[in-house]
Structure formats: C-alpha cells, structure tokens
Scaffold this motif. Structure first.
Motif, short mmCIF file in Angstrom:
data_model
loop_
_atom_site.label_atom_id
_atom_site.label_comp_id
_atom_site.label_asym_id
_atom_site.label_seq_id
_atom_site.Cartn_x
_atom_site.Cartn_y
_atom_site.Cartn_z
N TYR A 97 1.35 -29.02 0.21
CA TYR A 97 2.14 -28.01 0.89
C TYR A 97 2.14 -26.74 0.05
N HIS A 98 2.69 -25.71 0.60
CA HIS A 98 2.92 -24.51 -0.18
C HIS A 98 4.13 -23.80 0.40
N LYS A 99 4.64 -22.88 -0.37
CA LYS A 99 5.79 -22.09 0.04
C LYS A 99 5.36 -20.63 0.02
N VAL A 100 5.69 -19.90 1.07
CA VAL A 100 5.39 -18.48 1.15
C VAL A 100 6.71 -17.74 1.28
N GLU A 101 6.97 -16.80 0.36
CA GLU A 101 8.24 -16.09 0.37
C GLU A 101 8.02 -14.62 0.06
N SER A 102 8.86 -13.78 0.65
CA SER A 102 8.86 -12.36 0.32
C SER A 102 10.06 -11.71 0.99
N SER A 103 10.25 -10.47 0.68
CA SER A 103 11.29 -9.68 1.34
C SER A 103 10.59 -8.68 2.27
N SER A 104 11.34 -8.15 3.21
CA SER A 104 10.77 -7.13 4.12
C SER A 104 10.23 -5.94 3.34
N VAL A 105 10.92 -5.57 2.27
CA VAL A 105 10.49 -4.43 1.44
C VAL A 105 9.12 -4.72 0.83
N ASN A 106 8.95 -5.91 0.26
CA ASN A 106 7.68 -6.24 -0.38
C ASN A 106 6.56 -6.44 0.64
N ILE A 107 6.89 -6.94 1.81
CA ILE A 107 5.86 -7.07 2.86
C ILE A 107 5.36 -5.67 3.25
N ARG A 108 6.29 -4.73 3.37
CA ARG A 108 5.88 -3.35 3.70
C ARG A 108 5.02 -2.75 2.60
N LYS A 109 5.35 -3.03 1.33
CA LYS A 109 4.54 -2.54 0.21
C LYS A 109 3.13 -3.12 0.28
N ALA A 110 3.04 -4.41 0.57
CA ALA A 110 1.73 -5.06 0.67
C ALA A 110 0.94 -4.47 1.83
N LYS A 111 1.59 -4.24 2.96
CA LYS A 111 0.91 -3.66 4.12
C LYS A 111 0.40 -2.26 3.81
N LYS A 112 1.22 -1.49 3.07
CA LYS A 112 0.80 -0.13 2.68
C LYS A 112 -0.47 -0.19 1.83
N GLU A 113 -0.53 -1.15 0.91
CA GLU A 113 -1.72 -1.32 0.07
C GLU A 113 -2.95 -1.63 0.94
N VAL A 114 -2.77 -2.50 1.93
CA VAL A 114 -3.88 -2.87 2.82
C VAL A 114 -4.39 -1.64 3.57
N LEU A 115 -3.47 -0.85 4.11
CA LEU A 115 -3.87 0.35 4.85
C LEU A 115 -4.58 1.35 3.94
N GLU A 116 -4.12 1.48 2.69
CA GLU A 116 -4.79 2.38 1.74
C GLU A 116 -6.19 1.88 1.41
N ILE A 117 -6.35 0.56 1.26
CA ILE A 117 -7.68 -0.01 1.00
C ILE A 117 -8.61 0.25 2.17
N ILE A 118 -8.12 0.04 3.38
CA ILE A 118 -8.93 0.29 4.59
C ILE A 118 -9.37 1.75 4.64
N GLU A 119 -8.43 2.64 4.39
CA GLU A 119 -8.74 4.08 4.42
C GLU A 119 -9.78 4.44 3.36
N LYS A 120 -9.62 3.89 2.16
CA LYS A 120 -10.57 4.18 1.07
C LYS A 120 -11.98 3.70 1.43
N ILE A 121 -12.08 2.48 1.94
CA ILE A 121 -13.39 1.93 2.29
C ILE A 121 -14.02 2.72 3.43
N GLN A 122 -13.22 3.08 4.42
CA GLN A 122 -13.76 3.87 5.52
C GLN A 122 -14.27 5.22 5.05
N SER A 123 -13.59 5.83 4.09
CA SER A 123 -14.07 7.12 3.58
C SER A 123 -15.37 6.93 2.79
N LEU A 124 -15.49 5.83 2.05
CA LEU A 124 -16.72 5.55 1.32
C LEU A 124 -17.88 5.27 2.29
N LEU A 125 -17.60 4.47 3.30
CA LEU A 125 -18.64 4.13 4.28
C LEU A 125 -19.00 5.33 5.16
#
Length: 188
Positions: free
Chosen positions: A156-184
């Motif tokens: 099994y595993h446990k997955v935990e976070s707060s709404s604040v940290n989920i938003r921070k992680a999502k922001k990182e994902v969007l920044e990564i997507i934007e960076k890669i799209q600009s490179l491509l």
C-alpha cells in the motif's frame, strides 16, 4: 520465462504497485499496447484533497488511466453528488476528483513534451533541471507526500498534501510545460 500480461485495470492500488515492482524486477513484461490503470473510490465525507490526489497518485505510478467509481449501499447515502432538494450539490471530494483529472492531463502532457525534448541532444542541461524540479513534485520529500507502506501482506501507500502544496506542485508543472514548449518552439 517472462510471462506476458494483458492488463486493463487493477481494482486495488496494492495490485498495481506489485505489478509495477515485478515489471522492474523483470518477473513480468509490460507490452507497449497494454493499457494499465486502476479503479479507485472515495466517499462524500472525504475531503477535497483526497479526490484531487488521485490524479497525482496515478501519474506517479506511471499509469495510463485511472477511474473513479461510486456505489450506494442500502441505508447509506455516500453519493459523489447528492441532492438535498431540487438542485444537485457537488461534494468536496467530487470537486477534488474533477480538478485531479485536469492535473492528470497536464502531468501527461508534461511527460509527452519531455519525451520530445529528449530526442534533441542539445537540451541535456535543461532536461536535468526539469528532472530535478519533477523530483520535488511528489514522493517522500515532495510537495505531495507519497509514502510506501505494507499492511496485512499487501503493498500500500499513503498520499498526502495540502491544497496549498498541490497548487504549488501544479504551478511547477505548468512552468515546466511552458519552458519545454518554448524550447521546442525554437526547433524546426
């Protein structure tokens, strides 16, 4: 002898984790055309974060899909969306599942873009930076805590976070997507 397994879904996350462990150890072989994922459930009394983390959990396990299910037992009203009167009202966990589905789509888009970038050798430095950022998204030390556990002989595993940290992680994902799209975008 390595057995081939056609997998459509696992109903328990523990079975999915065990399969992925066996795949890494070479005990089973995952074919390219296999579709693998799992069904997961949540009840109306669960909080928003439980629903939203399902998408992140599925991405972290490298699943191609996940599906949420709901059922009603006699004498219980554990619905996803419930109706106190004439207008249905969404439960917090249902809102989280909806947002988690969107997160899952962005995470998979990020993976696709990374695969495209890997084919261009001159971006090795940028790929290393992206991989470092991704390592902080989810895991034992990430924005989203993913902790392996064992109970009753099951994986099994446990997955935990707060709404604040989920938003921070999502922001990182969007920044990564934007960076890669600009490179491509600079590639012809």
């Amino acid at each position: 002898l390595i057995p081939y397994i056609d997998i459509w879904e696992f109903h328990r996350v523990s079975a999915m984790e065990l399969f992925l462990k066996w795949n890494k150890e070479g005990k089973v072989e995952l074919k390219k055309e296999d579709i693998y994922g799992y069904y997961t459930g949540a009840i109306i009394t669960h909080p928003y974060e439980i629903g939203r983390l399902k998408g992140w959990d599925s991405w972290y396990l490298s699943l191609k899909f996940y599906s949420d299910y709901a059922y009603v037992r006699p004498g219980s009203n554990e619905y996803r969306v419930f109706s106190p009167g004439e207008i249905p009202v969404s439960s917090p966990v249902w809102e989280g599942i909806r947002d988690g589905n969107r997160d899952f789509e962005y995470l998979n888009l990020m993976n696709e873009l990374i695969e495209k970038l890997k084919k261009i050798k001159k971006y090795e430095k940028e790929l290393k930076e992206i991989e470092n950022k991704i390592s902080y998204l989810i895991g034992e030390g990430g924005y989203i805590k993913w902790t392996p556990e064992s109970r009753s002989g099951f994986f099994y595993h446990k997955v935990e976070s707060s709404s604040v940290n989920i938003r921070k992680a999502k922001k990182e994902v969007l920044e990564i997507i934007e960076k890669i799209q600009s490179l491509l975008g600079g590639e012809k």
